[in-house]
Design an enzyme around this catalytic site. Structure first.
Site, PDB file in Angstrom:
ATOM      1  N   ASP A   1     -39.040   6.464   2.126  1.00  0.00           N
ATOM      2  CA  ASP A   1     -38.705   7.567   3.026  1.00  0.00           C
ATOM      3  C   ASP A   1     -39.940   8.258   3.580  1.00  0.00           C
ATOM      4  O   ASP A   1     -39.854   9.371   4.091  1.00  0.00           O
ATOM      5  CB  ASP A   1     -37.804   8.586   2.327  1.00  0.00           C
ATOM      6  CG  ASP A   1     -38.426   9.135   1.047  1.00  0.00           C
ATOM      7  OD1 ASP A   1     -39.583   8.795   0.745  1.00  0.00           O
ATOM      8  OD2 ASP A   1     -37.747   9.896   0.338  1.00  0.00           O
TER       9      ASP A   1
ATOM     10  N   GLU B   1     -40.535  18.433   5.240  1.00  0.00           N
ATOM     11  CA  GLU B   1     -39.997  17.947   6.514  1.00  0.00           C
ATOM     12  C   GLU B   1     -38.956  18.898   7.096  1.00  0.00           C
ATOM     13  O   GLU B   1     -38.237  19.576   6.354  1.00  0.00           O
ATOM     14  CB  GLU B   1     -39.336  16.575   6.301  1.00  0.00           C
ATOM     15  CG  GLU B   1     -40.289  15.525   5.779  1.00  0.00           C
ATOM     16  CD  GLU B   1     -39.584  14.270   5.319  1.00  0.00           C
ATOM     17  OE1 GLU B   1     -40.212  13.205   5.323  1.00  0.00           O
ATOM     18  OE2 GLU B   1     -38.386  14.350   4.936  1.00  0.00           O
TER      19      GLU B   1
END
Length: 348
Positions: free
Chosen positions: A235, A64
């Site tokens: 997450d 990410e």
């Protein structure tokens, strides 16, 4: 050999220097400092660029990028999440980050963020609990005793005055590791064999497990009235820790709804499921904890503004210290239009 100019140099904080900085400040004072920086940025939440993180998912994990800017500085973090890594002797999460000057676009800091992310995640949890947990909370159940567990516990101690932590992990070795690491922390550390045992008498329930899948770490009947749940393990899409019934009985607080609805516990819920943004509580726009029977739930997936706060903090703290080196990172030709000439002259 070309000697770089000052304009070419960018401060870099290595893992070794980050650890030296932590020991120089003290881990609990640093957690308090980081919480203050995060809270200060939550108070000016509306100034920031906000976007869900850019995620590249694979069968084994996720990579990410997490960017944001307050108009004066720009920051981003590169971070991965690979639960299978521990079986290969690797970290589940690694990260690094950069802070830049918006006016020039020049980087002003490059730093490791594996250690720093652990610290800022814990500081954010404790900062949220300060606003949402029952007054006088002194006992926490720490369910999931991996790399984040000690940081979460020490942050709650430093910011809330935690006295007791009750540990549970399906891997008994992880619990033993956490207990050893916290043995000198000035806390009562209780090792438990079931999650039900861990939550006995706890006002704060923290879940932080690593499996990349929908799981039910806490079932609905395990959660009674009046507790604060700090759910930080979810997450990414497809990964949750709480039974949906817990969410329907809780007042849910989040960082950035467009991201949390994709990655957090509330991905289980309808699109119109009501949540409160944490910044609204911190600024006094919305109410946090109302009474002793309310269940509050911080559905935290981590957001770029928290990393920005951590980067700001490191930039400020390393000034006039030895806890960084300068990298020759930016080309600085005598004539800004003559980059090729700089290359040619470097042969001499």
């Amino acid at each position: 050999m070309t000697i770089p100019s000052e304009k070419a140099l960018v401060p870099f904080v290595s893992v070794d220097n980050m650890m030296r900085l932590v020991h120089s400040i003290g881990i609990e004072p640093m957690l308090r400092d980081l919480a203050d920086y995060v809270e200060a940025d939550f108070k000016r939440w509306e100034l920031f660029d906000k976007t869900p993180r850019v995620a590249s998912h694979s069968d084994v994990g996720v990579i990410e990028l997490m960017p944001t800017s307050d108009g004066e500085a720009y920051g981003f973090k590169y971070v991965n999440g690979h639960p299978k890594n521990t079986s290969e002797g690797l970290q589940t999460v690694t990260a690094f980050g950069l802070l830049a000057d918006v006016y020039t676009g020049y980087p002003v800091l490059l730093t490791e963020m594996t250690m720093l992310t652990a610290l800022r995640t814990a500081a954010t949890s404790a900062m949220a609990a300060k606003h949402l947990a029952p007054k006088g909370s002194d006992t926490m159940a720490m369910i999931g005793n991996g790399a984040q567990s000690e940081f979460q516990t020490l942050a709650m101690k430093a910011i809330l005055g935690l006295k007791t932590v009750r540990l549970f992990d399906k891997d008994a070795e992880a619990t033993a590791k956490c207990a050893r690491n916290l043995a000198a922390a000035g806390l009562e550390v209780v090792c438990c064999t079931t999650p039900e045992e861990a939550i006995e008498g706890a006002q704060i329930l923290t879940t932080c497990t690593a499996d990349k899948q929908n799981a039910t770490i806490l079932t609905d009947n395990m959660v009674g009235a009046g507790v604060h749940i700090n759910a930080i393990g979810g997450d990414c899409p497809g990964k949750t820790e709480l039974a949906s019934g817990i969410l329907t009985r809780s007042d849910v607080f989040v960082e950035f709804p467009p991201q949390t609805r994709i990655e957090g516990e509330i991905q289980q819920m309808p699109e119109d499921f009501a949540v409160t943004e944490l910044w609204e509580v911190i600024t006094g726009r919305k109410q946090g904890r109302r009474d002793d029977k309310q269940i509050t739930l911080f559905d935290s997936v981590g957001f770029a503004i928290e990393d920005f706060s951590a980067l700001r903090y490191i930039r400020d703290r390393i000034k006039e210290t030895e806890f960084f080196i300068e990298l020759d990172m930016l080309a600085d030709p005598d004539d800004p239009r003559d980059l090729f000439g700089m290359l040619q002259r470097s042969k001499a």
